[in-house]
Design a protein around this motif. Structure first.
Motif, short mmCIF file in Angstrom:
data_model
loop_
_atom_site.label_atom_id
_atom_site.label_comp_id
_atom_site.label_asym_id
_atom_site.label_seq_id
_atom_site.Cartn_x
_atom_site.Cartn_y
_atom_site.Cartn_z
N ALA A 1 0.80 -1.66 -0.37
CA ALA A 1 0.19 -0.03 -0.43
C ALA A 1 1.46 0.85 -0.02
CB ALA A 1 -0.97 0.33 1.37
N PHE A 2 1.95 0.99 0.54
CA PHE A 2 2.76 2.02 0.91
C PHE A 2 3.58 2.35 -0.71
CE2 PHE A 2 7.88 3.12 1.64
CZ PHE A 2 6.88 4.84 2.10
N ALA A 3 3.94 0.96 -0.94
CA ALA A 3 4.48 1.68 -2.38
C ALA A 3 3.65 2.46 -3.47
CB ALA A 3 4.82 0.12 -3.23
N ARG A 4 2.47 2.14 -3.19
CA ARG A 4 1.44 2.31 -4.83
C ARG A 4 1.10 3.62 -4.53
NH1 ARG A 4 -1.11 -2.57 -2.58
NH2 ARG A 4 -3.11 -1.75 -1.08
N ARG A 5 1.23 4.28 -3.16
CA ARG A 5 0.57 5.78 -3.13
C ARG A 5 2.21 6.46 -3.71
NH1 ARG A 5 -1.02 9.75 -3.04
NH2 ARG A 5 -1.16 11.73 -1.88
N TYR A 6 3.48 5.93 -3.04
CA TYR A 6 4.79 6.47 -3.67
C TYR A 6 4.60 6.52 -5.47
CZ TYR A 6 9.44 7.11 -5.13
OH TYR A 6 10.73 7.09 -5.20
N PHE A 7 4.73 5.08 -6.13
CA PHE A 7 4.18 5.92 -7.11
C PHE A 7 2.95 6.03 -7.93
CE2 PHE A 7 7.01 1.87 -7.03
CZ PHE A 7 7.87 1.80 -7.44
N ASP A 8 2.22 6.18 -7.24
CA ASP A 8 0.85 6.89 -7.38
C ASP A 8 1.67 8.62 -7.76
OD1 ASP A 8 -2.25 7.74 -8.29
OD2 ASP A 8 -1.94 8.54 -6.49
N LEU A 9 1.79 9.38 -6.01
CA LEU A 9 2.72 10.28 -6.54
C LEU A 9 3.85 10.60 -7.62
CD1 LEU A 9 3.20 11.06 -2.74
CD2 LEU A 9 1.24 11.96 -4.95
N ILE A 10 4.43 9.60 -8.08
CA ILE A 10 5.60 9.74 -8.76
C ILE A 10 4.96 10.48 -10.40
CG2 ILE A 10 7.20 8.75 -10.43
CD1 ILE A 10 8.50 9.66 -8.12
N ALA A 11 3.83 9.59 -10.72
CA ALA A 11 3.46 9.37 -11.63
C ALA A 11 2.38 11.09 -11.89
CB ALA A 11 2.21 8.37 -11.88
N GLU A 12 1.91 11.67 -10.37
CA GLU A 12 1.70 12.73 -10.78
C GLU A 12 2.34 13.30 -10.62
OE1 GLU A 12 -0.41 14.61 -6.94
OE2 GLU A 12 -2.09 13.05 -7.15
N ALA A 13 3.04 13.80 -10.59
CA ALA A 13 4.24 14.55 -10.50
C ALA A 13 3.95 15.25 -11.36
CB ALA A 13 6.07 14.50 -9.75
N ALA A 14 4.83 13.56 -12.52
CA ALA A 14 5.34 13.84 -13.93
C ALA A 14 4.21 14.37 -15.02
CB ALA A 14 5.75 12.46 -14.91
N GLU A 15 2.59 14.10 -14.17
CA GLU A 15 1.80 14.69 -15.27
C GLU A 15 1.78 16.33 -14.87
OE1 GLU A 15 -1.36 10.68 -14.73
OE2 GLU A 15 -1.27 12.42 -13.40
N THR A 16 2.25 16.47 -14.05
CA THR A 16 2.48 18.29 -13.98
C THR A 16 2.98 19.08 -15.36
OG1 THR A 16 3.94 18.78 -12.67
CG2 THR A 16 2.59 17.75 -11.02
#
Length: 287
Positions: free
Chosen positions: A134-149
């Motif tokens: 669950a921790f990893a899912r949140r981390y990689f979601d934030l990484i993708a979100e960063a790219a999408e900014t």
């Protein structure tokens, strides 16, 4: 100088004393880059944060202009021998996007890295997961979100989690999560760095590891080569190994950024240039 011996490669992730946790003077990093026969380096100190967020491992807001002026001074001094560029590594957090947008448009930069350091205080509210997956899912979601900014040219140390909790890291178990993140990164055209510093961390594997690099290759995600140097001797470190790994996976070229524009260099040319060492790295430095 033969064509193959000309400096060709950039180290696109280098820190300085402005980060408060990197050692050595900026000229020492420059000297090491020339000893490695690099074409250039990009200084990428950690971004300042808005008050009242903690700044114990990064520059303060009032130091930002001094940081940029220091790079420009070195760039003027060494322009005939090394291409020195202005960059920044920015921690992504949804609440500071307006602050980052203002910071990054205030001054002209050459390269901007986006990263997520989940162990830092600014992310305390983001990671409340009960288990590692669950921790990893949140981390990689934030990484993708960063790219999408659209704020960043590339993503730094993509699989940093494997160093924070090495015993829990299992890339096979996380494949679906990682691939979903890479799909989102590929869709917005952001690059991902191959960061050699991971080799010295608990998993003894670069960031990202081979399995993730293969998934990146399948999606056409560009790769930027980086040492993440916090000491001068690490500038350009392990680049021949990194280039060999990329070639084995199938990559034919690597990327670097100048003026926020992505440029490419063949891996063959980059590797050949690193076989030639010993430029006058200490000229005029007094080192």
């Amino acid at each position: 100088m033969p064509e193959e011996s000309k400096p060709a490669l950039y180290d696109s992730h280098v820190h300085t004393h402005f980060c408060k946790h990197a050692l050595g003077g900026m000229e020492e990093y420059v000297a090491q880059a020339m000893l490695r026969n690099l074409r250039g380096i990009v200084f990428t100190c950690h971004n300042p944060l808005p008050a009242p967020m903690l700044t114990n491992a990064r520059m303060e807001q009032h130091q930002f202009n001094d940081y940029l002026r220091s790079i420009e001074s070195l760039r003027s001094q060494w322009s005939s021998l090394l291409d020195i560029r202005r960059g920044l590594e920015c921690d992504y957090h949804r609440d500071i996007v307006p602050f980052l947008d203002d910071l990054l448009t205030r001054q002209r930069l050459d390269y901007i890295l986006g990263s997520v350091h989940p162990h830092l205080a600014i992310h305390a509210d983001s990671f409340q997961a009960e288990d590692f997956e669950a921790f990893a899912r949140r981390y990689f979601d934030l990484i993708a979100e960063a790219a999408e900014t659209g704020l960043f040219d590339a993503i730094a140390h993509f699989d940093l989690l494997k160093c924070l909790q090495p015993a829990e890291w299992n890339v096979v178990n996380l494949r679906e999560t990682i691939h979903a993140c890479l799909d989102r990164i590929a869709a917005c055209g952001v690059a991902v760095e191959l960061n050699t510093s991971g080799y010295y961390r608990p998993r003894s594997e670069m960031h990202p590891g081979p399995e993730i690099l293969r998934a990146m290759f399948d999606r056409g995600i560009p790769v930027v080569l980086a040492s993440d140097a916090h000491t001068p001797e690490r500038v350009g470190d392990l680049f021949p190994m990194a280039l060999t790994l990329l070639a084995e996976i199938g990559y034919k070229e690597i990327s670097y950024f100048v003026g926020r524009r992505r440029c490419t260099l063949s891996i063959k040319t980059a590797a050949a240039s690193l076989h030639h060492r010993g430029r006058a790295a200490t000229q005029n430095t007094g080192l």
